[in-house]
Design an enzyme around this catalytic site. Structure first.
Site, short mmCIF file in Angstrom:
data_model
loop_
_atom_site.label_atom_id
_atom_site.label_comp_id
_atom_site.label_asym_id
_atom_site.label_seq_id
_atom_site.Cartn_x
_atom_site.Cartn_y
_atom_site.Cartn_z
N HIS A 1 20.80 21.67 -26.93
CA HIS A 1 21.09 21.31 -25.60
C HIS A 1 22.49 22.21 -25.50
O HIS A 1 22.81 23.23 -26.44
CB HIS A 1 21.56 19.97 -25.49
CG HIS A 1 23.09 19.55 -25.99
ND1 HIS A 1 24.06 18.74 -25.73
CD2 HIS A 1 23.71 20.09 -27.24
CE1 HIS A 1 25.03 18.53 -26.71
NE2 HIS A 1 24.84 19.41 -27.64
N CYS B 1 30.52 24.57 -26.75
CA CYS B 1 29.30 23.94 -26.45
C CYS B 1 28.60 24.20 -25.21
O CYS B 1 27.48 23.71 -24.88
CB CYS B 1 29.80 22.29 -26.23
SG CYS B 1 30.25 21.60 -27.92
N HIS C 1 22.74 25.29 -28.33
CA HIS C 1 23.08 24.84 -29.73
C HIS C 1 22.28 23.68 -30.26
O HIS C 1 21.79 23.07 -29.25
CB HIS C 1 24.52 24.78 -30.26
CG HIS C 1 25.03 23.73 -29.62
ND1 HIS C 1 25.38 23.88 -28.16
CD2 HIS C 1 25.46 22.39 -30.04
CE1 HIS C 1 26.02 22.59 -27.95
NE2 HIS C 1 26.14 21.89 -29.08
N HIS D 1 21.22 20.26 -32.76
CA HIS D 1 22.01 19.03 -33.50
C HIS D 1 20.80 18.16 -34.08
O HIS D 1 19.60 18.17 -33.66
CB HIS D 1 22.85 17.81 -32.86
CG HIS D 1 23.60 18.60 -31.88
ND1 HIS D 1 25.05 18.71 -32.62
CD2 HIS D 1 23.96 18.84 -30.89
CE1 HIS D 1 26.17 18.95 -31.74
NE2 HIS D 1 25.36 19.11 -30.56
N HIS E 1 12.64 17.85 -31.14
CA HIS E 1 12.72 19.18 -30.98
C HIS E 1 12.19 19.65 -29.54
O HIS E 1 11.45 20.75 -29.41
CB HIS E 1 11.29 19.59 -31.83
CG HIS E 1 11.79 19.44 -33.23
ND1 HIS E 1 11.49 18.38 -33.91
CD2 HIS E 1 12.01 20.42 -34.09
CE1 HIS E 1 11.85 18.48 -35.25
NE2 HIS E 1 12.13 19.88 -35.51
N GLU F 1 25.85 12.43 -32.80
CA GLU F 1 25.60 14.04 -32.60
C GLU F 1 25.68 14.59 -34.10
O GLU F 1 25.09 15.73 -34.18
CB GLU F 1 26.37 14.33 -31.38
CG GLU F 1 26.23 15.64 -31.02
CD GLU F 1 26.90 16.30 -29.80
OE1 GLU F 1 26.32 16.13 -28.70
OE2 GLU F 1 28.06 16.45 -30.06
#
Length: 135
Positions: free
Chosen positions: A15, A24, A28, A30, A68, A121
């Site tokens: 995201h 952010c 990137h 998670h 994914h 997260e």
């Protein structure tokens, strides 16, 4: 409703937060853990909800739509750029809070008596959603 059970799932996602002033704002990823809490009275079988049923409903939804995938705001230009990839366009900015709300809303639609959804997260960062706070 004196009882509560929870089921954890893991999923990977990318995201970016276009309006964020920090790092952010860049795309990137998670490895998240989501925990779905279901509350209620004990049924005839002595359970609030069967863990397998929770997995088969909201766990399958998470696997199908979010795992994914790039979770992006619907106005993010990357939605068009990544049109041949797994993209889930969200009405909200794809923060952990919004992802928890998205999962909670879908769990309710799928018939689960959801009382809370936590999205971890990272190991140290968690966002929660509850139906009462969402109203």
């Amino acid at each position: 409703m004196g009882y509560q059970v929870s089921k954890r799932f893991t999923f990977c996602y990318a995201h970016r937060l276009m309006q964020h002033p920090g790092k952010c704002r860049h795309l990137h990823g998670h490895n998240a853990t989501v925990e779905v809490f279901v509350s209620g009275d004990l049924g005839a079988d002595g359970m609030v909800a069967d863990f397998g049923e929770i997995k088969a409903t909201i766990g399958a939804w998470v696997d199908t739509w979010l795992d994914h995938a790039a979770l992006l705001h619907q106005d993010d230009p990357l939605v068009v750029v990544l049109k041949n990839e797994r993209v889930f366009a969200m009405r909200e900015h794809p923060t952990a809070e919004a992802i928890a709300g998205l999962i909670g809303g879908e769990a309710l639609k799928l018939g689960l008596a959801v009382s809370r959804v936590d999205v971890h997260e990272t190991e140290t960062s968690v966002a929660s959603w509850t139906p009462e706070l969402h109203r």
